[in-house]
Design a protein around this motif. Structure first.
Motif, PDB file in Angstrom:
ATOM      1  N   VAL A 254       0.830  -1.208   0.000  1.00  0.00           N
ATOM      2  CA  VAL A 254       0.000   0.000   0.000  1.00  0.00           C
ATOM      3  C   VAL A 254       0.866   1.260   0.000  1.00  0.00           C
ATOM      4  CG1 VAL A 254      -1.649   1.317   1.387  1.00  0.00           C
ATOM      5  CG2 VAL A 254      -1.971  -1.147   1.071  1.00  0.00           C
ATOM      6  N   ALA A 255       2.009   1.202   0.675  1.00  0.00           N
ATOM      7  CA  ALA A 255       2.893   2.367   0.766  1.00  0.00           C
ATOM      8  C   ALA A 255       3.686   2.613  -0.510  1.00  0.00           C
ATOM      9  CB  ALA A 255       3.843   2.206   1.944  1.00  0.00           C
ATOM     10  N   GLY A 256       3.586   1.716  -1.499  1.00  0.00           N
ATOM     11  CA  GLY A 256       4.258   1.936  -2.767  1.00  0.00           C
ATOM     12  C   GLY A 256       5.615   1.293  -2.882  1.00  0.00           C
ATOM     13  N   ASP A 257       5.854   0.209  -2.141  1.00  0.00           N
ATOM     14  CA  ASP A 257       7.111  -0.532  -2.241  1.00  0.00           C
ATOM     15  C   ASP A 257       6.790  -1.976  -2.622  1.00  0.00           C
ATOM     16  OD1 ASP A 257       9.613  -1.623  -2.088  1.00  0.00           O
ATOM     17  OD2 ASP A 257      10.007  -1.037  -0.013  1.00  0.00           O
ATOM     18  N   PRO A 258       6.394  -2.215  -3.889  1.00  0.00           N
ATOM     19  CA  PRO A 258       5.994  -3.572  -4.279  1.00  0.00           C
ATOM     20  C   PRO A 258       7.138  -4.573  -4.247  1.00  0.00           C
ATOM     21  CG  PRO A 258       6.108  -2.152  -6.206  1.00  0.00           C
ATOM     22  CD  PRO A 258       6.258  -1.261  -5.001  1.00  0.00           C
ATOM     23  N   GLY A 259       8.385  -4.119  -4.405  1.00  0.00           N
ATOM     24  CA  GLY A 259       9.505  -5.042  -4.359  1.00  0.00           C
ATOM     25  C   GLY A 259       9.650  -5.683  -2.990  1.00  0.00           C
ATOM     26  N   THR A 260       9.623  -4.858  -1.950  1.00  0.00           N
ATOM     27  CA  THR A 260       9.693  -5.396  -0.591  1.00  0.00           C
ATOM     28  C   THR A 260       8.469  -6.244  -0.288  1.00  0.00           C
ATOM     29  OG1 THR A 260      11.015  -3.514   0.161  1.00  0.00           O
ATOM     30  CG2 THR A 260       9.853  -4.786   1.839  1.00  0.00           C
ATOM     31  N   ALA A 261       7.294  -5.764  -0.717  1.00  0.00           N
ATOM     32  CA  ALA A 261       6.065  -6.514  -0.466  1.00  0.00           C
ATOM     33  C   ALA A 261       6.125  -7.883  -1.125  1.00  0.00           C
ATOM     34  CB  ALA A 261       4.862  -5.728  -0.992  1.00  0.00           C
ATOM     35  N   ARG A 262       6.603  -7.952  -2.357  1.00  0.00           N
ATOM     36  CA  ARG A 262       6.684  -9.238  -3.059  1.00  0.00           C
ATOM     37  C   ARG A 262       7.587 -10.208  -2.312  1.00  0.00           C
ATOM     38  NH1 ARG A 262       9.196  -9.429  -9.023  1.00  0.00           N
ATOM     39  NH2 ARG A 262      11.007  -8.812  -7.780  1.00  0.00           N
ATOM     40  N   ALA A 263       8.704  -9.717  -1.828  1.00  0.00           N
ATOM     41  CA  ALA A 263       9.619 -10.588  -1.092  1.00  0.00           C
ATOM     42  C   ALA A 263       8.970 -11.107   0.190  1.00  0.00           C
ATOM     43  CB  ALA A 263      10.902  -9.829  -0.773  1.00  0.00           C
ATOM     44  N   GLY A 281      -1.648 -10.945  -2.812  1.00  0.00           N
ATOM     45  CA  GLY A 281      -0.716  -9.849  -2.591  1.00  0.00           C
ATOM     46  C   GLY A 281       0.509  -9.952  -3.479  1.00  0.00           C
ATOM     47  N   TRP A 282       1.041 -11.174  -3.631  1.00  0.00           N
ATOM     48  CA  TRP A 282       2.197 -11.371  -4.503  1.00  0.00           C
ATOM     49  C   TRP A 282       1.860 -10.960  -5.937  1.00  0.00           C
ATOM     50  CZ3 TRP A 282       3.665 -13.778  -8.933  1.00  0.00           C
ATOM     51  CH2 TRP A 282       5.048 -13.961  -9.152  1.00  0.00           C
ATOM     52  N   PRO A 308       1.908 -23.841  -8.182  1.00  0.00           N
ATOM     53  CA  PRO A 308       3.336 -23.636  -7.882  1.00  0.00           C
ATOM     54  C   PRO A 308       3.604 -23.854  -6.400  1.00  0.00           C
ATOM     55  CG  PRO A 308       2.220 -21.549  -8.246  1.00  0.00           C
ATOM     56  CD  PRO A 308       1.231 -22.604  -8.590  1.00  0.00           C
ATOM     57  N   GLY A 309       4.616 -24.651  -6.104  1.00  0.00           N
ATOM     58  CA  GLY A 309       4.874 -25.016  -4.715  1.00  0.00           C
ATOM     59  C   GLY A 309       5.896 -24.160  -4.023  1.00  0.00           C
ATOM     60  N   THR A 310       6.672 -23.388  -4.779  1.00  0.00           N
ATOM     61  CA  THR A 310       7.691 -22.516  -4.189  1.00  0.00           C
ATOM     62  C   THR A 310       7.612 -21.151  -4.860  1.00  0.00           C
ATOM     63  OG1 THR A 310       9.407 -23.062  -5.806  1.00  0.00           O
ATOM     64  CG2 THR A 310       9.202 -24.506  -3.870  1.00  0.00           C
ATOM     65  N   PRO A 311       8.173 -20.109  -4.254  1.00  0.00           N
ATOM     66  CA  PRO A 311       8.187 -18.793  -4.908  1.00  0.00           C
ATOM     67  C   PRO A 311       8.897 -18.820  -6.259  1.00  0.00           C
ATOM     68  CG  PRO A 311       8.658 -18.556  -2.581  1.00  0.00           C
ATOM     69  CD  PRO A 311       8.641 -20.033  -2.864  1.00  0.00           C
ATOM     70  N   GLU A 312       9.925 -19.665  -6.391  1.00  0.00           N
ATOM     71  CA  GLU A 312      10.622 -19.762  -7.667  1.00  0.00           C
ATOM     72  C   GLU A 312       9.699 -20.337  -8.745  1.00  0.00           C
ATOM     73  OE1 GLU A 312      13.221 -19.332  -4.378  1.00  0.00           O
ATOM     74  OE2 GLU A 312      11.798 -20.969  -4.753  1.00  0.00           O
TER      75      GLU A 312
END
Length: 324
Positions: A254-263, A281-282, A308-312
């Motif tokens: 929401v704060a505009g940091d999608p990179g951190t949010a994705r991680a 969210g991802w 998909p079973g893992t983030p990769e």
């Protein structure tokens, strides 16, 4: 018509109306006068529509609970959609009036001099959100509902009102947060309530494993995933009142940091690959980082079908589906 809705302060307010007792309503204790006023507008809209339904048939409803209602966690039948569309058109107008009051003089009611309790930012967010969501439901009814001539006339009237309101200005940042909140709810709703049918799931898996192009999304025919459990979207409150010091994946998004949010969402998915809130969210974060992935937000259950079973694996599957 019983219902539960979030108030301007984020509290859940339960209220109900019966069409057999015009103007009556039951409302749980509200946190303030503003929440009570919103609930009364909402429930009186139900009373008015109930009176109309006593006089005129408005639609033919097969009772199938399959449709998206932005204010509900579960699928709805078309009668429920009609009640929601009519009630929330009134609620949208309520927040439009609060926004006008706040912009004109700090939220004072010109008739009584009392403070309405809504500032421009809060009223603008609710107005922008409800006009988007209600117009979507009106479109669903006009395109998929079996309306009578009177019902069609009523829905076209609601559409004209909402289209006019959609052209009215709202602060750009507020309107953007309202759009994001609407998309967030719909993506998670689809992940929780819909799945690909077995032929489509098999075709997707076969094409993915063979390295072929994904089957076209135009042939997508989702089915209900089963009886949904209760859920709410905690991002909605954050979109309405962005945190000053973001903490957690939702707050970072929401704060505009999608990179951190994705991680952060990926960390949750590594532990719980089927977590619908983390997966939605991802996807929202990924779409903010790579516009090509925005197409996945319309049918996120296609991504879930690849399991998909893992983030990769999730990144690989999403990149494959995102190719035009």
């Amino acid at each position: 018509m019983p219902g539960a809705a979030g108030t301007a302060h984020g509290d859940v307010l339960v209220s109900a109306t019966t069409s057999d007792a015009f103007g009556s309503m039951v409302v749980s204790r509200p946190p303030d006068a503003l929440a009570l006023a919103e609930a009364m507008v909402h429930e009186f809209q139900h009373s008015k529509l109930g009176a109309l339904l006593h006089l005129f048939p408005l639609l033919q409803d097969d009772g199938a609970e399959i449709h998206y209602a932005p204010w509900r966690p579960d699928p709805r039948h078309t009668t429920g959609l009609l009640h929601g569309a009519y009630a929330f058109t009134g609620v949208t107008g309520f927040w439009r009036d609060r926004l006008a009051e706040a912009e004109a003089g700090g939220g004072a009611d010109p008739g009584t001099g009392a403070d309405s309790g809504a500032d421009a930012a809060s009223a603008g967010f609710h107005f922008a959100l409800r006009r988007l969501q209600t117009r979507l439901v009106v479109r669903t009814l006009l395109t998929r509902g079996e309306l009578t001539p009177v019902g069609t006339r009523l829905l076209h009237g609601l559409a004209a009102t909402l289209d006019g309101w959609l052209r009215e200005p709202v602060a750009p940042a507020t309107a953007a947060r309202a759009r994001a909140a609407a998309v967030s709810h719909q993506v998670e709703w689809r992940l929780r309530n819909l799945r690909c049918d077995e032929p489509e799931r098999a075709a997707l898996l076969a094409a993915y494993r063979a390295g072929d192009a994904a089957p076209p999304a135009g042939a997508h025919r989702p089915v209900l995933a089963g009886k949904p459990g209760p859920w709410s979207d905690p991002r909605a409150r954050l979109y309405r009142d962005p945190p000053r010091t973001p903490a957690g994946a939702d707050a970072q998004l929401v704060a505009g940091d999608p990179g951190t949010a994705r991680a952060l969402y990926a960390e949750t998915l590594r532990r719980s690959p089927a977590d619908a809130h983390a997966l939605s969210g991802w996807l929202l974060a990924q779409a903010a980082l790579d516009p090509a992935h925005r197409r996945l937000l319309r049918r996120p259950e296609r991504l879930a079908a690849l399991a998909p079973g893992t983030p990769e694996e999730l990144r690989e599957a999403a990149a494959w589906l995102a190719v035009p």
